[in-house]
Scaffold this motif. Structure first.
Motif, PDB file in Angstrom:
ATOM      1  N   ALA A 152     -35.462-103.172  -2.493  1.00  0.00           N
ATOM      2  CA  ALA A 152     -34.484-102.958  -1.603  1.00  0.00           C
ATOM      3  C   ALA A 152     -34.043-101.447  -1.373  1.00  0.00           C
ATOM      4  CB  ALA A 152     -33.234-103.654  -1.950  1.00  0.00           C
ATOM      5  N   ILE A 153     -34.164-100.715  -2.237  1.00  0.00           N
ATOM      6  CA  ILE A 153     -33.780 -99.365  -2.075  1.00  0.00           C
ATOM      7  C   ILE A 153     -34.974 -98.420  -1.776  1.00  0.00           C
ATOM      8  CG2 ILE A 153     -33.294 -97.319  -3.724  1.00  0.00           C
ATOM      9  CD1 ILE A 153     -31.678 -99.229  -5.561  1.00  0.00           C
ATOM     10  N   MET A 154     -36.103 -98.760  -2.288  1.00  0.00           N
ATOM     11  CA  MET A 154     -37.302 -97.803  -1.956  1.00  0.00           C
ATOM     12  C   MET A 154     -37.924 -98.351  -0.718  1.00  0.00           C
ATOM     13  SD  MET A 154     -36.668 -95.166  -3.892  1.00  0.00           S
ATOM     14  CE  MET A 154     -38.291 -94.310  -3.432  1.00  0.00           C
ATOM     15  N   ALA A 158     -39.146 -88.039  -9.214  1.00  0.00           N
ATOM     16  CA  ALA A 158     -38.333 -88.386 -10.279  1.00  0.00           C
ATOM     17  C   ALA A 158     -37.005 -89.415 -10.204  1.00  0.00           C
ATOM     18  CB  ALA A 158     -37.653 -87.084 -11.060  1.00  0.00           C
ATOM     19  N   PHE A 159     -36.684 -89.379  -8.758  1.00  0.00           N
ATOM     20  CA  PHE A 159     -35.856 -90.189  -8.371  1.00  0.00           C
ATOM     21  C   PHE A 159     -36.438 -91.750  -8.098  1.00  0.00           C
ATOM     22  CE2 PHE A 159     -33.987 -92.581  -4.627  1.00  0.00           C
ATOM     23  CZ  PHE A 159     -32.653 -93.159  -5.117  1.00  0.00           C
ATOM     24  N   ALA A 161     -36.924 -97.253 -10.257  1.00  0.00           N
ATOM     25  CA  ALA A 161     -38.083 -98.516 -10.579  1.00  0.00           C
ATOM     26  C   ALA A 161     -37.927 -98.754 -12.077  1.00  0.00           C
ATOM     27  CB  ALA A 161     -39.414 -97.722 -10.560  1.00  0.00           C
ATOM     28  N   ILE A 162     -37.313 -97.971 -12.983  1.00  0.00           N
ATOM     29  CA  ILE A 162     -36.995 -98.252 -14.401  1.00  0.00           C
ATOM     30  C   ILE A 162     -35.562 -98.894 -14.679  1.00  0.00           C
ATOM     31  CG2 ILE A 162     -37.011 -97.503 -16.775  1.00  0.00           C
ATOM     32  CD1 ILE A 162     -39.345 -95.532 -15.784  1.00  0.00           C
ATOM     33  N   CYS A 163     -34.703 -98.155 -13.840  1.00  0.00           N
ATOM     34  CA  CYS A 163     -33.282 -98.271 -14.255  1.00  0.00           C
ATOM     35  C   CYS A 163     -32.695 -99.393 -13.413  1.00  0.00           C
ATOM     36  CB  CYS A 163     -32.434 -96.879 -14.211  1.00  0.00           C
ATOM     37  SG  CYS A 163     -32.789 -95.760 -15.222  1.00  0.00           S
ATOM     38  N   ASN A 164     -33.256 -99.829 -12.148  1.00  0.00           N
ATOM     39  CA  ASN A 164     -32.801-100.643 -11.408  1.00  0.00           C
ATOM     40  C   ASN A 164     -33.910-101.428 -10.857  1.00  0.00           C
ATOM     41  OD1 ASN A 164     -30.894-102.173  -9.677  1.00  0.00           O
ATOM     42  ND2 ASN A 164     -29.878-100.264  -9.018  1.00  0.00           N
ATOM     43  N   PRO A 165     -34.797-102.207 -11.647  1.00  0.00           N
ATOM     44  CA  PRO A 165     -35.913-102.651 -11.026  1.00  0.00           C
ATOM     45  C   PRO A 165     -35.742-103.900 -10.167  1.00  0.00           C
ATOM     46  CG  PRO A 165     -35.481-103.317 -13.363  1.00  0.00           C
ATOM     47  CD  PRO A 165     -34.470-102.352 -12.817  1.00  0.00           C
TER      48      PRO A 165
END
Length: 314
Positions: free
Chosen positions: A135-137, A120-121, A126-130
């Motif tokens: 850079a995050i994942m 879910a994270f 992916a959707i809120c901070n595309p």
């Protein structure tokens, strides 16, 4: 008067009470279900690792769910299949084997929640901070999420079973299709108040964290979709999130029905069936749901079948 056998290392599993006429239909249904779960989940993992386009965080995190489905069903179903063909008096299991089976069965149920939480994270980012998704994942983040999901599961289940194995046993009959924590501590004639308190706390903490994370992440995703004018973003969100929520709902319903029925001994046979369904329904549906929803997997399978047709035509 009940006979007591203290700290026996040989236990008896009650198993499913299947009529003789239904024995083989039930056996083959569960056997084919198990084979399908193993083949489908292993097939998904193979596809993910051999196709570079599937080397994405979503699919790599999904491999945790695949591993959990294979592990959970392999711990439970082979034993159930064996017991169906055995007379009740021969359904024996050693205490240590029973504890190991209970440990992995609870690992399966708990990891189902923690793995879906980290997935879910991933969808939230992916959707809120595309723009910052890659850079995050990162690989480092994927490892952290995976270790967190399995580490929390290991600690919670380890304490759960640790509180049970300290108890002396005065009974030998496991009133279930396979060993779990509740069936084990019910063998004791000592006070199990601590076990019940921790078991309730365990369930509340897990469900609060699980449901809470799902509500928070999907609420934020919903807000982004409602405020966004991008149809492609909304379509992507609907597709991936509906899949995730459907899997979560199936797992949640199957698991909670089992927990509720454990409190009502008069429904013991229904509980046994629900225990089995809790394993085989999510394990069977997960690879189908994600396979059908994933355009990358469908594209790979399409290319694979086309190449086979070309080779067969030569």
């Amino acid at each position: 008067m009940e006979n007591y056998t203290f700290n026996s290392f040989t236990l008896q599993l009650e198993g499913l009470n299947v009529k003789k006429a239904s024995m083989y239909p039930v056996f083959f249904f569960l056997l084919f279900s198990y084979l399908f779960i193993i083949l489908a989940n292993v097939g998904i993992v193979v596809l993910i690792f051999i196709d570079s386009s599937l080397h994405q965080p979503m699919y790599l995190l999904f491999c945790n769910m695949v591993f959990n489905d294979i592990l959970g069903n392999s711990v439970m179903l082979p034993r159930v299949l064996s017991d169906i063909l055995s007379p009740p008096s021969e359904r024996l299991i050693s205490y240590y084997e029973c504890v190991i089976q209970a440990f992995f069965s609870h690992m399966f149920g708990t990891a189902a929640h923690t793995v879906l939480m980290i997935m879910a994270f991933d969808r939230y980012v992916a959707i809120c901070n595309p723009l910052r998704y890659t850079a995050i994942m990162t690989n480092k983040m994927l490892i952290k999420l995976t270790v967190s999901a399995w580490g929390a599961t290991l600690i919670l289940v380890g304490i759960l079973l640790g509180l049970t194995v300290r108890l002396n046993r005065c009974r030998t009959l496991i009133r279930n299709t396979y060993c779990d924590n509740a069936s084990l501590f019910k063998l004791s004639c000592e006070s199990v108040v601590i076990n019940n308190i921790y078991g309730l706390t365990f369930t509340v903490v897990l469900l609060t964290a699980s449901i809470g994370s799902i509500i928070i992440t999907y609420s934020k995703i919903t807000v982004v979709c409602l405020t966004s004018k991008s149809q492609s973003l909304n379509k992507k969100a609907l597709k991936t999130c509906s899949t995730h929520l459907f899997v979560y709902t199936i797992m949640f319903i199957c698991g909670k029905v089992n927990i509720v029925l454990h409190r009502f001994p008069q429904y013991a046979e229904y509980r046994k069936v629900c225990v089995i369904l809790f394993h085989i329904i999510p394990g069977s549906l997960n690879p189908i749901i994600y396979g059908v929803q994933s355009k990358e997997i469908k594209r790979f399978l399409s290319k694979l079948f086309k190449s086979r047709k070309v080779l067969s035509a030569l």
